[in-house]
Every structure is written in C-alpha cells, then in structure tokens.
Design a protein around this motif. Structure first.
Motif, PDB file in Angstrom:
ATOM      1  N   ASP A   1       3.367  -2.242 -12.579  1.00 63.17           N
ATOM      2  CA  ASP A   1       1.946  -2.253 -12.274  1.00 63.17           C
ATOM      3  C   ASP A   1       1.178  -3.111 -13.274  1.00 63.17           C
TER       4      ASP A   1
ATOM      5  N   LEU B   1      -1.108  -5.829 -11.824  1.00 64.08           N
ATOM      6  CA  LEU B   1      -2.493  -5.369 -11.844  1.00 64.08           C
ATOM      7  C   LEU B   1      -3.105  -5.313 -13.236  1.00 64.08           C
TER       8      LEU B   1
ATOM      9  N   SER C   1      -6.705  -8.006  -2.709  1.00 66.25           N
ATOM     10  CA  SER C   1      -7.170  -6.613  -2.616  1.00 66.25           C
ATOM     11  C   SER C   1      -7.329  -6.016  -4.008  1.00 66.25           C
ATOM     12  N   PHE C   2      -6.396  -6.319  -4.913  1.00 74.09           N
ATOM     13  CA  PHE C   2      -6.536  -5.838  -6.286  1.00 74.09           C
ATOM     14  C   PHE C   2      -7.749  -6.476  -6.965  1.00 74.09           C
TER      15      PHE C   2
ATOM     16  N   GLU D   1     -10.815  -4.680  -5.780  1.00 79.55           N
ATOM     17  CA  GLU D   1     -10.893  -3.327  -6.332  1.00 79.55           C
ATOM     18  C   GLU D   1     -11.229  -3.338  -7.817  1.00 79.55           C
ATOM     19  N   LYS D   2     -10.739  -4.342  -8.517  1.00 79.61           N
ATOM     20  CA  LYS D   2     -11.060  -4.416  -9.942  1.00 79.61           C
ATOM     21  C   LYS D   2     -12.558  -4.607 -10.146  1.00 79.61           C
TER      22      LYS D   2
ATOM     23  N   TYR E   1      -6.970   2.719  -6.726  1.00 81.08           N
ATOM     24  CA  TYR E   1      -5.827   1.969  -6.194  1.00 81.08           C
ATOM     25  C   TYR E   1      -4.876   2.893  -5.438  1.00 81.08           C
ATOM     26  N   HIS E   2      -4.656   4.081  -5.983  1.00 78.35           N
ATOM     27  CA  HIS E   2      -3.797   5.042  -5.286  1.00 78.35           C
ATOM     28  C   HIS E   2      -4.438   5.496  -3.977  1.00 78.35           C
TER      29      HIS E   2
ATOM     30  N   ASN F   1      -3.987   2.886  -1.289  1.00 79.40           N
ATOM     31  CA  ASN F   1      -2.623   2.897  -0.766  1.00 79.40           C
ATOM     32  C   ASN F   1      -2.404   4.054   0.213  1.00 79.40           C
TER      33      ASN F   1
ATOM     34  N   VAL G   1       1.670   1.677  -6.954  1.00 80.78           N
ATOM     35  CA  VAL G   1       0.606   0.718  -6.649  1.00 80.78           C
ATOM     36  C   VAL G   1       1.171  -0.671  -6.369  1.00 80.78           C
TER      37      VAL G   1
ATOM     38  N   ARG H   1       1.726  -2.052  -2.811  1.00 79.89           N
ATOM     39  CA  ARG H   1       0.642  -2.362  -1.882  1.00 79.89           C
ATOM     40  C   ARG H   1       1.156  -3.354  -0.828  1.00 79.89           C
TER      41      ARG H   1
END
Length: 579
Positions: free
Chosen positions: A31, A35, A67-68, A71-72, A82-83, A86, A129, A132
């Motif tokens: 991760d 990420l 997508s990450f 979200e960040k 993040y969880h 998913n 994660v 994904r």
C-alpha cells in the motif's frame, strides 16, 4: 419495485457487516508504493504522469491511481475512506451481477450476488487497498456487459418494430442501441485502465451470446471485434511491462510448456476447491514444485479437460449452461494459470486476488444450476432450499468477517499468514522488514535468516540483510549479501542499484559505476535512482561533466527527486557551470 430494493438493502447490510474489520483496518504490504508513499498522487503534474508515463508506477493502471489521487484530495491518507470505497465497489459489482443475470434470464440472481459478495475468497481483493485494481475493474466490466446485452436487446426490438412496419414511439436516446453500445465500449476501456485482465470480457461476451442463442453470427463477431482488438492491445502492453519493467522473468518462470500446462491444471483445481470449500485461505500460499516428469502432477489438468469434454458431450441433456460456465471460469482464470509471467508468482503460483473475477462466474453458475434443479419442485422443497441458501450466505459472511480481521495492520497480516503458511519465505522477509522499520533489529534478523533457511536463493531476504549491514556501516558484508542476490537474479535492478550504493560507500567507485550501468541496461521504475547513484560515483572519480548529465537525466525522469536536485547543484557549483 419494493422487493428488489429490500433485497438490495439486505445485501448491502450483509456486506458492510462482513467487511466491518476491513473498514477499521490500516494499510498493509505494498500500500506504500501504490498509495501512501506514491509521489504521482501529489499535484496536477502527478495526475498527468499517471496517464502519460507507463513507468510511473509499478503497473500501468491509471484509473486505479486516479481514484487514489482523487481520494487523497478528499480525505488525505486516512485508511477508512480507501477501505470504504473498495467495499462499496465490491457491493456494486454484486448488485450489477444480479442485474446482469436477470437480463440474461438466469434464475437465482440474488443468491449469486450474495455468494459473490460474501465469499471469503474475495476478501483479499476488497480488504487490501492495493487490489483496488480488482474491485474497480470488475465493476466496470460488469457495467460494460450489462450495456452490451442491453444494446443487443435494443437492436432486436428495433428490428422487430421495423419488420412489423408499425409506427411506434422511439425509446429515449440513452436506451437506443447505439448509445448503449457506446456506453459498453467506454466502460470496457475504463475497466482495462483499472486492470487489463478485463480484456477477457470480449471472449466472455461471445460465450454468453452463444449460450443465449446456440450460435454465433457475423453480427455478433462485429459487435465484439472492437472489444477484442482494444483488449488484446492493452493486454499485450501489460504482459510486456510485466516482463520488462516489473521484471517477471528469470529462473522462477523457466517451466517450459509442459510445466506450464501442469501448473494450469493445478491452479484451476486449487481455485475451484477453494470456492467450494473456502477454508485455510492465506495471503501468500506455499509455492509449489512443478515437475512435469511426475505423472501424478498431470492429474489436475486431465481432470479439468475431462470436465470440459463432459460438459460438451452432455450439452444436449443438460443444456449449454454447464459448458458456458466452464468456458467462462477457465477463461477468466487463464491469465493466472501460469501461461504468462506474473511477478507475484515469484513467491506463490496462486493468490486469492487472482480468482476475484472467477468467483463471480462460480456464483452465477452455482445459482443458475440450483435454480434449474429446483424448477418444478414442490413448495416444501423450495422453502427448504431457501433456508439452506440463507445458512450458506450466513456461513460465507462469517468466514469473510474472520478473514477481514487479519488485515488490521501489517504485523497481523504477516503473523496470520505465517500461521497458515509456515514455510512462506516471503512472509518471513516482509514481517522481518516490518519489525526492522520499528527498530526491533534482533527479531528482524531472526526472520530474515529464517527466510533464507526456507529458500537460500531468496533475493528479498538478502536485500534486507544487506540493509542491516549497511546501516551498521559494514559495507563489505552488505556487498557480499548483494553479490549473492545478484548471482540469483543478475537482472534485478533493485539489487544492482543497492549494490552500486554500497560499492560507492565502500570507496569502490569503478565497481559502483559498473553496477549502475548494468542496472541502466534494463528498463525499471528505479532508473532515476540508478542515474543519480551513477552521478555520485562519477563525482568521486572526478568526472564532473559526466556526473552532471546523470543528475539531469535523473531529474528528467523524476523532477521532484530532491536528492538528484541537491547533487546537481553541488556538482554545478564545483564546476562553476550555470544551472
């Protein structure tokens, strides 16, 4: 309308309960590179790099990293968000599977969705994660399939209206065949940008078309052709990157065609068994010894072929369903059978996340088969079947809840994996590294050494032990470990870059230059590190002009690499050259 909503809500509640431990979990292995320590997730330039540079990340799955990136911006690096995404993607796939089966006329769609949603073999893809890739790609693949068959039905409806020569109101534009087909193709391309195993959707669509009608027409081939072409192109690119950038090559994959056939049979049987009886699941399984000279190792492949032949021969009595399910199941597993080099197979030939899409096929096949068996049965039998189905779903949800608990943190994950796979050399190496990063050096070394005892030609453990020696200032010992790692895998750029670093620290500058140049002969995401390290070694040799070129190349590859920037400024100051 009310009943589907209630069933959807019940499925959503069951999934959220089953994955409650995952929602409370932190980040685990890999991760960080995907990420938490991924520089491409910072700023607009990072977003552009995600899409334009195939070497920017471990794998070219730009939609995942996008997508990450989004979200960040929303919740930083808080794991919960993040969880949750998913889990919601997984739930969305279950609901789309139900809707797709309903469109295809397959009974038992809700039960299929429940089996898929709650099956513990899916936990690794949902609770981890990094995976994904799976949850996002499958959601888009199912959306593409749903739109594809909606477009086919819309074409048939339009043709029927024309044949009857009756004036009828045209459906809204978004329900017309052209718009639905365009939506299917768009979802498919996005699914490929999440994970290129989505390329298997194209042949899967043709199998389903054959199952529905009993034949394939030229019109069906034309409709699937763009999916086949685009999927094949991106799948080829991923296979090339896996061999070159990810470095999925070397003695671990020297099986030959007979060995790969043996492996394909064993992996197929392994996943089928885990779906039917999902116990003793592990984050990393023991890596098998493949020996095509042993006659018994051919039995799983022979059994798989026999099952396929039986489904074909019995299609008149049982219908086309069993053969279609067998083809779909084998098709979605094909990339994970061992015919292609996949980096993770360095540690184990099988992994739960390899089978994520296959679980959906399995669930649909089981539900459809049970519905076929129950057709025409008495109400009492059907009620008993419903009760049994509820027990099965409850059991699967309980197993998934327990599986999700091991993803609480990295240490919990490695301890749980070692309890189930005590001879997992990679687990020992990774757990040791986790301990070492927290200053528990003596314990870490024990795990590194245990990893080497399990597998003496073990590059990760050798790298970790070399780092221990380097941190202690014992560069000769560190170099010896790295030379041993290079003997195992001469093409491993991580080994070569680390070797160059330690040779430089030991004052062996010419040898360091040779190690860095060796690393640069091979494409790698570490190329910028090799250029920077080479520049440092060249500075030590008094070759300032050459060093400046290397630092500049490192910055070209990674503009935000502060070490190369500092080294360049120092080199230019020494040479009194303009920056």
């Amino acid at each position: 309308m009310r009943r589907p909503l209630l069933l959807s809500a019940a499925l959503a509640a069951a999934v959220l309960v089953a994955y409650l431990p995952a929602l409370r979990a932190s980040f685990v292995w890999n991760d960080d590179t995907y990420l938490t320590s991924n520089p491409t997730l910072d700023g607009a330039s990072g977003l552009a790099t995600i899409w334009t540079d195939t070497r920017a990340n471990e794998q070219y799955y730009p939609l995942v990293f996008t997508s990450f990136w989004v979200e960040k911006r929303l919740w930083g690096l808080a794991p919960f968000g993040y969880h949750l995404v998913n889990v919601l993607l997984h739930l969305g796939s279950a609901l789309l599977l139900w809707r797709l089966l309903a469109r295809l006329g397959v009974a038992g769609g809700w039960f299929a969705a429940g089996v898929f949603a709650l099956h513990p073999l899916c936990v690794e893809s949902v609770a981890w994660v990094t995976e994904r890739k799976n949850t996002l790609s499958l959601l888009l693949s199912l959306a593409a399939a749903l739109a594809f068959f909606a477009a086919a039905d819309a074409r048939e409806a339009a043709a029927e209206r024309r044949s009857r020569r009756r004036a009828a109101a045209e459906p809204p534009w978004y329900r017309r065949a052209a718009a639905l087909y365009a939506a299917a193709l768009a979802c498919f391309v996005l699914a490929l940008f999440a994970k290129t195993t989505a390329s298997l959707l194209a042949p899967a669509l043709l199998v389903i078309v054959w199952w529905r009608s009993g034949r394939l027409r030229w019109a069906d081939a034309r409709a699937a052709a763009p999916f086949l072409a685009i999927g094949a192109a991106l799948a080829w690119q991923t296979a090339w990157l896996e061999r070159t950038m990810v470095q999925a090559s070397g003695p671990e994959w020297s099986l030959g065609l007979p060995g790969r056939i043996v492996l394909a049979g064993r992996t197929t049987l392994f996943y089928a068994a885990k779906m039917l009886w999902p116990t003793d699941l592990a984050f990393i399984y023991r890596r098998w010894t493949v020996d095509p000279a042993a006659a018994t190792q051919w039995l799983p492949a022979a059994l798989a072929v026999a099952a396929l032949v039986a489904a074909y021969l019995l299609r008149g009595r049982l219908g086309r369903g069993p053969l279609a399910v067998a083809l779909l199941f084998g098709g979605v597993l094909f990339p994970a059978m061992g015919f292609f080099n996949v980096y993770a197979m360095r540690y184990s030939y099988v992994a739960d996340h390899f089978a994520y899409q296959a679980v959906a096929v399995f669930a649909a096949g089981v539900a459809g088969g049970l519905a076929w068996l129950l057709a025409g049965r008495t109400p009492a039998v059907r009620r008993a079947a419903l009760g049994a189905a509820a027990v099965v779903l409850a059991a699967l949800g309980t197993l998934s809840f327990n599986e999700a608990r091991q993803y609480r943190d990295a240490d919990t994950l490695w301890q749980a994996t070692l309890a189930r796979s005590p001879d997992c050399f990679m687990c020992e190496a990774n757990y040791g590294f986790s301990l070492y990063s927290r200053g528990r050096v003596a314990e870490a070394i024990e795990h590194f050494e245990r990893s080497l005892r399990i597998k003496p030609d073990n590059v990760p453990a050798l790298l970790n032990l070399a780092r221990v020696e380097e941190d202690r200032g014992r560069f000769a010992e560190a170099i010896a470990r790295l030379e041993a790692a290079r003997a195992v895998d001469p093409a491993d750029t991580t080994v070569l870059v680390n070797l160059g670093t330690d040779l430089t620290k030991a004052g062996r500058y010419d040898d360091a230059v040779a190690a860095y140049r060796d690393a640069l002969l091979r494409p790698s995401t570490d190329e910028y590190l090799a250029h920077n390290g080479l520049g440092v070694a060249l500075i030590r040799l008094g070759r300032g002009d050459d060093a400046v070129r290397e630092f500049r190349e490192a910055l070209r590859l990674k503009p935000d690499y502060w070490a190369a920037r500092a080294n360049l400024e120092q080199a230019l100051a020494r040479l009194s050259l303009p920056n």
